[in-house]
Scaffold this motif. Structure first.
Motif, PDB file in Angstrom:
ATOM      1  N   ASP A   4     121.863  23.808 -14.597  1.00 54.96           N
ATOM      2  CA  ASP A   4     120.959  22.680 -14.749  1.00 54.96           C
ATOM      3  C   ASP A   4     119.599  23.122 -14.271  1.00 54.96           C
ATOM      4  O   ASP A   4     119.434  23.514 -13.114  1.00 54.96           O
ATOM      5  N   SER A   6     117.151  21.667 -13.288  1.00 56.38           N
ATOM      6  CA  SER A   6     116.552  20.911 -12.194  1.00 56.38           C
ATOM      7  C   SER A   6     117.125  21.316 -10.844  1.00 56.38           C
ATOM      8  O   SER A   6     116.549  20.984  -9.813  1.00 56.38           O
ATOM      9  N   VAL A   7     118.219  21.951 -10.807  1.00 57.17           N
ATOM     10  CA  VAL A   7     118.879  22.272  -9.539  1.00 57.17           C
ATOM     11  C   VAL A   7     118.642  23.730  -9.211  1.00 57.17           C
ATOM     12  O   VAL A   7     119.551  24.546  -9.221  1.00 57.17           O
ATOM     13  N   ILE A   9     115.502  26.326  -7.051  1.00 58.27           N
ATOM     14  CA  ILE A   9     114.217  26.454  -6.354  1.00 58.27           C
ATOM     15  C   ILE A   9     113.580  27.741  -6.840  1.00 58.27           C
ATOM     16  O   ILE A   9     114.143  28.831  -6.620  1.00 58.27           O
TER      17      ILE A   9
ATOM     18  N   ALA B 103     126.093  20.475  -8.603  1.00 58.85           N
ATOM     19  CA  ALA B 103     124.844  19.861  -9.066  1.00 58.85           C
ATOM     20  C   ALA B 103     124.935  18.351  -8.966  1.00 58.85           C
ATOM     21  O   ALA B 103     123.961  17.689  -8.572  1.00 58.85           O
ATOM     22  N   GLU B 106     124.573  17.539  -5.483  1.00 61.03           N
ATOM     23  CA  GLU B 106     123.193  17.801  -5.061  1.00 61.03           C
ATOM     24  C   GLU B 106     122.287  16.656  -5.439  1.00 61.03           C
ATOM     25  O   GLU B 106     121.490  16.172  -4.628  1.00 61.03           O
ATOM     26  N   THR B 107     122.447  16.170  -6.674  1.00 59.95           N
ATOM     27  CA  THR B 107     121.419  15.291  -7.225  1.00 59.95           C
ATOM     28  C   THR B 107     121.844  13.835  -7.374  1.00 59.95           C
ATOM     29  O   THR B 107     121.030  13.015  -7.807  1.00 59.95           O
ATOM     30  N   ARG B 110     119.368  10.704  -7.001  1.00 56.26           N
ATOM     31  CA  ARG B 110     117.978  11.191  -6.993  1.00 56.26           C
ATOM     32  C   ARG B 110     117.093  10.255  -7.793  1.00 56.26           C
ATOM     33  O   ARG B 110     115.985   9.916  -7.366  1.00 56.26           O
ATOM     34  N   LYS B 180     111.841  16.564  -8.641  1.00 60.55           N
ATOM     35  CA  LYS B 180     112.774  17.630  -8.902  1.00 60.55           C
ATOM     36  C   LYS B 180     113.128  18.440  -7.663  1.00 60.55           C
ATOM     37  O   LYS B 180     114.017  19.262  -7.682  1.00 60.55           O
ATOM     38  N   ILE B 186     120.719  22.644  -1.605  1.00 56.19           N
ATOM     39  CA  ILE B 186     119.738  23.742  -1.548  1.00 56.19           C
ATOM     40  C   ILE B 186     118.376  23.211  -1.167  1.00 56.19           C
ATOM     41  O   ILE B 186     117.635  23.847  -0.400  1.00 56.19           O
ATOM     42  N   PHE B 187     118.120  22.017  -1.622  1.00 55.02           N
ATOM     43  CA  PHE B 187     116.797  21.471  -1.302  1.00 55.02           C
ATOM     44  C   PHE B 187     116.729  21.112   0.185  1.00 55.02           C
ATOM     45  O   PHE B 187     115.695  21.202   0.821  1.00 55.02           O
TER      46      PHE B 187
END
Lengths: 597, 219
Positions: A4, A6-7, A9, B103, B106-107, B110, B180, B186-187
């Motif tokens: 994806d 968006s995922v 960095i 994922a 993660e999101t 959001r 984003k 990870i963020f």
């Protein structure tokens, strides 16, 4: 599995350009390219249209010019001036004026026409036209206006000239005759038109003239071409034909190429050379295939009449020229053949020429050098060989001169002289010399035969026989006697020498020795025998008397039995040598036993 | 948006061409810098599923099943240049959460922190319809298809118990801040790193640049 987007960095990211922009950029470039090609196509079409309109204009220009020229011709005819070279003179005059002054013939011809009708004289009209040009250049009026005024003035209405602003008052105009007015005007406006032509405007006008002339020429060519194609030769029909006829465009191409050459000859028209180059280049973009198809479609087209084509793509004219060339070559070949045949016939005819036969027959006979030369000269004259005739005539002259010299010398032969007369004197001198030598002999020469006082020396007495028929001393002393004596003495000496030689041969005992004194002799061992003087020496091998102390000799004599007969010493010698050689070949000892090597 | 650099891609190309050993060394160094943050991020994924039903495979649907090890395995780093994204950027290195369940974890939340709206549920009333009498949900785009109207909200609440969404975007100044850079794994690690890794990576690139210039005699 796809990540994806968006995922994540992104670290150390760099802007490298958006794809969309690149796409847009490419699209723009493509668009630009397409636009350019579109523009080119458009220009091409536009140019073709321009050419079409130009060709129409050129036909019209030619038509107008042609009409004006014809009109002038009719005027001359009506005035009974159309004789001799008048018409050509007038046309040439107008053309020259046009080029020199930059005034169009569209104005000049009508002006000339007008003046001719007024004056009825070509020369006068020319004068007045020149004057009109000067006045027009000086006053700024048109040639048409001025010529009209002059026409009226010539016919009596001088007021018209006053309106031109030429500087003459009404009173002057009213009171003066036309000739006076003309003189005054000539004085006032002399050289105006020439000066005006040299100005910038004048130069431009001249270029315009060239352009218009070019147009007329093109039009003429087009008209000529299309007339040869179409059934209807009217200008109107032809003009309309131009619009739709592709063939006219093909011919137009040729005309342009031809015109290019013609334009060059027009003064001041160099600038248009570029124009026409561009136009021909444009036309060149037509595909050759298409052009060929167009030209094939033209039926019965044989070029443009008398118009000479200097280049371009007119296939038919090229074919015509090729044909002409072939005809010329064929003619040359035929001429050569005819000349060769003529030569052969002449040669054959010579066989029956009596004169030549007679000459040939005479040459075969026994004749002198001069007669031969004469006959050959006659032959050369009959053959027509000038070079040969000249050479032979020179030769004949030389022979004749020689003969004359010989004849002359023969007539002047003197009495023959005694060739032996001088011998006595020369012999006498020789004897005197010999006598002189003989009297001086002291061992270097033989004793003298005659004393200085003329008496014989003892040798002379001995050698010079006396008594009987022998000459006396006095007689001997004479040259003749001395000569005889000397000769006799020489013979005696020779005889004596022979005797000596023979005696020597006998003494040496070598009867086999012939007159060749260098022939070697071989010893018992086969070795050649030579003495210290290089002569034969075989004394060592001869038997000698013994008794002398210290010297002993070896008897090396050999007994050889010869079968057969020995006729002479040579045979004996030969036999000896052969025997020796055989022994050598057999390897038998050639050295007597006991001898040292 | 991460810190942008200029000439990094060319530098990497030049390094690979003229000083391949330096290129390898740079890449290794970058990897060493990214490893800690990746490890940290992996730690933020729960070993057990936040929702019991999520771990069960369904015979219908394609919703990915959550599995801790798989999710952790999907977290990694790359030190090779990426493809150009929509914005025209290309990165030299990245940290990614590549697994589907990872994922989602993660999101989730959001965009809609309270869960996505579910479509209206209804019972098919039309006789003769294949699904006559069945409960269906009429969902538009952007709506969920659960018959539980709280499904989204409950899902996010359950995940938030293991970890909340963290905004790692530290962009200041003008411009809209992108969402984003928000996430739980990870963020979060990136946020907690405080930009040190990013700086270290760029520093490493600069050092390799200097070494390269020195090696080719450009200085």
């Amino acid at each position: 599995m796809a990540v994806d987007p968006s995922v994540k960095i992104d670290i150390a990211a760099e802007f490298t350009g958006r794809k969309a922009f690149n796409k847009a950029d490419t699209a723009t470039q493509k668009l630009t390219k397409n636009v350019k090609s579109l523009a080119k196509g458009f220009l091409g079409v536009f140019a073709a249209q321009k050419l079409l309109s130009y060709s129409k204009a050129s036909v019209k220009a030619f038509a107008a010019d042609d009409a004006a020229a014809k009109s002038l011709g009719i005027t001359l005819k009506n005035l009974s001036l159309a004789y001799g070279s008048n018409e050509g003179t007038v046309s040439a005059f107008i053309n020259n004026l046009e080029r020199q002054t930059g005034v169009l013939d569209d104005e000049l011809r009508p002006a000339m026409d007008r003046l001719l009708r007024a004056t009825g004289d070509v020369a006068k009209s020319q004068e007045l036209l020149n004057l009109a040009l000067n006045i027009a250049a000086g006053t700024g009026k048109t040639v048409t206006q001025v010529s009209q005024s002059l026409q009226k003035a010539y016919l009596g209405q001088t007021a018209a000239i006053g309106r031109l602003g030429v500087g003459l008052s009404k009173a002057e105009l009213a009171s003066s005759s036309f000739e006076d007015i003309q003189k005054k005007l000539n004085t006032l406006f002399a050289g105006q038109s020439t000066a005006a032509a040299e100005t910038y405007l004048g130069s431009l006008n001249r270029l315009t003239i060239a352009s218009n002339n070019a147009k007329e020429i093109i039009g003429k060519s087009l008209v000529g071409a299309l007339q040869s194609l179409g059934k209807d030769d009217s200008i109107a029909t032809l003009a309309s034909n131009i619009e739709g006829a592709a063939t006219s465009l093909a011919n137009f191409t040729d005309s342009l190429v031809y015109l290019k050459e013609q334009v060059k000859s027009i003064p001041g028209a160099g600038i248009f050379g570029y124009l026409f180059s561009g136009v021909t280049d444009l036309l060149g973009r037509f595909s050759p295939q298409r052009l060929a198809e167009l030209i094939k479609g033209i039926k019965g087209f044989q070029g443009m009449g008398n118009v000479a084509m200097t280049g371009g793509s007119n296939v038919d004219t090229q074919k015509f020229e090729l044909k002409q060339k072939k005809l010329a070559e064929a003619k040359i070949k035929a001429d050569k053949l005819a000349a060769a045949n003529k030569l052969k016939l002449e040669k054959a005819a010579a066989v029956f020429d009596i004169q030549r036969i007679q000459i040939a027959a005479a040459l075969k006979g026994k004749i002198t050098d001069e007669e031969k030369t004469r006959l050959l000269l006659m032959q050369a004259i009959e053959e027509g060989n000038a070079d040969k005739a000249e050479a032979l005539s020179k030769k004949l002259e030389e022979i004749q001169k020689k003969n004359e010299a010989i004849a002359k010398s023969l007539t002047e032969i003197s009495a023959a002289t005694n060739p032996f007369e001088a011998w006595v004197d020369s012999l006498g001198a020789a004897v005197a010399l010999l006598a002189g030598l003989g009297s001086q002999s002291t061992g270097t020469g033989m004793p003298a035969l005659v004393n200085p006082d003329g008496t014989l020396t003892p040798r002379g007495k001995k050698n010079i026989p006396t008594g009987g028929d022998s000459p006396s001393a006095a007689e001997v002393a004479t040259p003749a006697a001395i000569i005889e004596t000397v000769v006799n003495t020489a013979e005696e000496i020779a005889k004596a020498a022979d005797a000596v030689v023979k005696a020597a041969e006998v003494i040496t005992g070598d009867a086999a020795r012939s007159s060749d004194a260098n022939k070697p002799n071989f010893g018992i061992g086969g070795q050649p025998l030579y003495d210290q003087n290089g002569m034969y020496d075989y004394s060592d091998y001869l038997a000698t008397s013994s008794g002398s102390s210290g010297t002993t000799s070896v008897d090396n004599s050999v007994t050889i039995n010869v079968e057969g007969s020995v006729l002479n010493g040579d045979d004996f010698n030969e036999i000896m040598n052969r025997a020796m050689l055989d022994n050598i070949r057999k390897g038998l000892s050639q050295v007597p036993a006991g001898t040292l090597p | 948006m991460p810190v942008g650099i200029k000439g990094g891609i060319e530098l990497r190309k030049a390094l690979k061409k003229f000083t391949p050993d330096l290129a390898a060394e740079t890449q290794k160094e970058m990897a060493n810098l990214l490893k800690p943050i990746v490890s940290k991020a992996r730690g933020f994924i729960p070993s057990k599923t936040p929702l019991s039903g999520w771990a069960k495979a369904k015979s219908y649907g394609v919703f990915p099943v959550f599995e801790g090890q798989t999710a952790k395995g999907g977290i990694g780093y790359k030190t090779t240049p990426s493809k150009v994204n929509k914005s025209g950027f290309k990165s030299l290195a990245r940290i990614q959460n590549a697994s589907a369940s990872g994922a989602i974890y993660e999101t989730a939340g959001r965009v809609n922190p309270n869960g996505r709206e579910q479509g209206a549920a209804f019972i098919v009333q039309l006789p003769g319809h294949a699904d006559f009498g069945k409960n269906k949900v009429g969902a538009n785009k952007g709506q969920g298809r659960s018959r539980n109207p709280e499904a989204g909200s409950l899902f996010i609440q359950a995940i938030n118990q293991h970890g909340t969404i963290v905004d790692a975007n530290n962009q200041t100044g003008r411009g809209r801040r992108s969402r984003k850079m928000k996430g739980r794994v990870i963020f979060r690690a990136w946020k907690e790193d405080g930009g040190k890794t990013n700086a270290a990576v760029i520093k490493a690139i600069e050092i390799s640049r200097d070494k390269f210039n020195k090696a080719v005699g450009y200085n």
